[in-house]
Design a protein around this motif. Structure first.
Motif, short mmCIF file in Angstrom:
data_model
loop_
_atom_site.label_atom_id
_atom_site.label_comp_id
_atom_site.label_asym_id
_atom_site.label_seq_id
_atom_site.Cartn_x
_atom_site.Cartn_y
_atom_site.Cartn_z
N GLY A 63 0.78 -1.22 0.00
CA GLY A 63 0.00 0.00 0.00
C GLY A 63 0.82 1.27 0.00
N SER A 64 2.14 1.14 0.12
CA SER A 64 3.01 2.31 0.04
C SER A 64 3.73 2.30 -1.31
CB SER A 64 4.02 2.30 1.19
OG SER A 64 4.93 1.22 1.03
N THR A 65 4.54 3.30 -1.55
CA THR A 65 5.19 3.44 -2.85
C THR A 65 6.67 3.12 -2.77
OG1 THR A 65 3.61 5.10 -3.63
CG2 THR A 65 5.76 5.04 -4.73
N THR A 66 7.13 2.33 -3.72
CA THR A 66 8.55 2.10 -3.93
C THR A 66 8.96 2.74 -5.26
OG1 THR A 66 8.62 0.04 -2.68
CG2 THR A 66 10.33 0.35 -4.34
N VAL A 67 10.02 3.50 -5.23
CA VAL A 67 10.56 4.12 -6.45
C VAL A 67 11.70 3.25 -6.95
CG1 VAL A 67 11.59 6.19 -7.44
CG2 VAL A 67 9.93 6.40 -5.56
N ILE A 68 11.68 2.91 -8.22
CA ILE A 68 12.71 2.05 -8.81
C ILE A 68 13.31 2.75 -10.02
CG2 ILE A 68 13.23 -0.21 -9.82
CD1 ILE A 68 10.67 -1.26 -8.51
N THR A 69 14.63 2.91 -10.02
CA THR A 69 15.30 3.43 -11.22
C THR A 69 15.81 2.26 -12.06
OG1 THR A 69 17.56 3.57 -10.29
CG2 THR A 69 16.06 5.43 -9.88
N GLY A 70 15.98 2.50 -13.35
CA GLY A 70 16.36 1.41 -14.24
C GLY A 70 15.28 0.36 -14.31
N ALA A 71 14.02 0.81 -14.25
CA ALA A 71 12.89 -0.10 -14.10
C ALA A 71 12.42 -0.74 -15.40
CB ALA A 71 11.72 0.63 -13.44
N ALA A 72 12.95 -0.30 -16.53
CA ALA A 72 12.44 -0.79 -17.82
C ALA A 72 13.02 -2.14 -18.22
CB ALA A 72 12.72 0.23 -18.92
N ASN A 73 14.15 -2.50 -17.65
CA ASN A 73 14.83 -3.73 -18.06
C ASN A 73 15.50 -4.39 -16.86
OD1 ASN A 73 14.73 -3.68 -21.20
ND2 ASN A 73 15.43 -1.62 -20.67
N GLY A 74 15.97 -5.62 -17.08
CA GLY A 74 16.85 -6.28 -16.13
C GLY A 74 16.27 -6.42 -14.74
N MET A 75 17.14 -6.23 -13.75
CA MET A 75 16.72 -6.43 -12.37
C MET A 75 15.67 -5.42 -11.92
SD MET A 75 20.13 -7.74 -10.35
CE MET A 75 21.38 -6.89 -11.31
N GLY A 76 15.75 -4.20 -12.45
CA GLY A 76 14.74 -3.21 -12.10
C GLY A 76 13.35 -3.63 -12.50
N ALA A 77 13.21 -4.18 -13.71
CA ALA A 77 11.91 -4.65 -14.18
C ALA A 77 11.43 -5.84 -13.37
CB ALA A 77 12.00 -5.01 -15.66
N ASP A 78 12.32 -6.76 -13.05
CA ASP A 78 11.92 -7.93 -12.27
C ASP A 78 11.52 -7.56 -10.85
OD1 ASP A 78 12.03 -9.83 -14.23
OD2 ASP A 78 14.07 -10.48 -13.78
N ILE A 79 12.20 -6.59 -10.27
CA ILE A 79 11.82 -6.12 -8.93
C ILE A 79 10.44 -5.47 -8.98
CG2 ILE A 79 12.37 -4.45 -7.11
CD1 ILE A 79 15.36 -5.00 -7.80
N ALA A 80 10.18 -4.70 -10.04
CA ALA A 80 8.86 -4.07 -10.20
C ALA A 80 7.77 -5.14 -10.28
CB ALA A 80 8.85 -3.19 -11.45
N ARG A 81 8.01 -6.19 -11.05
CA ARG A 81 7.03 -7.27 -11.16
C ARG A 81 6.79 -7.94 -9.80
NH1 ARG A 81 10.47 -8.48 -15.80
NH2 ARG A 81 9.40 -7.83 -17.73
N LEU A 82 7.86 -8.17 -9.08
CA LEU A 82 7.76 -8.83 -7.78
C LEU A 82 6.95 -7.99 -6.79
CD1 LEU A 82 8.72 -11.13 -5.83
CD2 LEU A 82 10.70 -9.69 -5.34
N LEU A 83 7.27 -6.70 -6.71
CA LEU A 83 6.60 -5.84 -5.74
C LEU A 83 5.15 -5.57 -6.14
CD1 LEU A 83 9.40 -3.29 -4.84
CD2 LEU A 83 8.61 -5.25 -3.52
N ALA A 84 4.89 -5.48 -7.44
CA ALA A 84 3.51 -5.26 -7.90
C ALA A 84 2.62 -6.40 -7.44
CB ALA A 84 3.47 -5.14 -9.42
N GLY A 85 3.16 -7.61 -7.42
CA GLY A 85 2.39 -8.76 -6.98
C GLY A 85 2.17 -8.80 -5.48
#
Length: 204
Positions: free
Chosen positions: A8-30
């Motif tokens: 319910g809070s916000t995480t800011v991720i840089t380099g989010a379009a590819n690689g580990m940044g994208a995978d972290i975004a997918r993980l946290l979104a879930g």
């Protein structure tokens, strides 16, 4: 340190379009985390955001070498996300070549991306992170922040510096609600070599 709950809070991720940044975004979104995704690649950033249909996601196209753009993006993120609990800096690039092949401009370019981009977004978002009851900053460094191989001088220099920045910032923020950590991955199949640069002097 207070318990950190990203749901319910916000995480800011840089380099989010590819690689580990994208995978972290997918993980946290879930896991029910709101996301503010930063990258310089607008098309790839839109693609990853389109995947995350179950999460509250905003995208921010930013060249982290541009301090004014970084601080403007941070202000926009803070306005649109009133509860920012985490920053994860995954943005970075690679530069291959030995000292005789690399120019000073090429080495400075990589330092601007890997080091000063990390410093800039951290500094810009720190007021919002301090406002949270508990917050955490994670800097993605590299195993090359621990040991430096031949042919990777600018990359190792930039990552050693990210390590130093993380350690110094952690000490500065002791006793506050913000904690700081760094991650030192070894070989990860992210495509960084394909998306990175080679010294212009290297024979193609």
């Amino acid at each position: 340190m207070k318990h950190l709950d990203l749901t319910g809070s916000t995480t800011v991720i840089t380099g989010a379009a590819n690689g580990m940044g994208a995978d972290i975004a997918r993980l946290l979104a879930g896991r029910g985390t709101h996301l503010a995704l930063i990258d310089h690649d607008a098309a790839a950033l839109a693609t990853i955001a389109a995947e995350l249909t179950d999460a509250h996601v905003t995208t921010h196209v930013v060249d982290l070498r541009d301090d004014d753009a970084v601080f403007a993006a941070a202000a926009s993120i803070a306005e649109g996300h009133p509860r920012i609990n985490a920053l994860i800096t995954c943005a970075g690039s690679s530069m291959l070549g030995d000292i005789d092949q690399l120019t000073m401009e090429e080495m400075r370019w990589l330092t601007d991306v890997n080091l000063w981009g990390t410093v800039s977004i951290t500094k810009a978002l720190l007021p919002a992170l301090r406002a949270a009851p508990a917050a955490h900053i994670t800097h993605l460094a590299s195993v090359y922040a621990l040991a430096a191989p031949a042919g990777r001088i600018p990359y190792a220099v930039s990552k050693f510096a990210v390590r130093a920045f993380s350690e110094a910032l952690r000490h500065e923020l002791e006793g506050t609600s913000v904690s700081v950590g760094a991650v030192y991955p070894a070989g990860v199949r992210t495509g960084i070599i394909l998306h990175g640069r080679y010294a212009a002097a290297i024979d193609p």
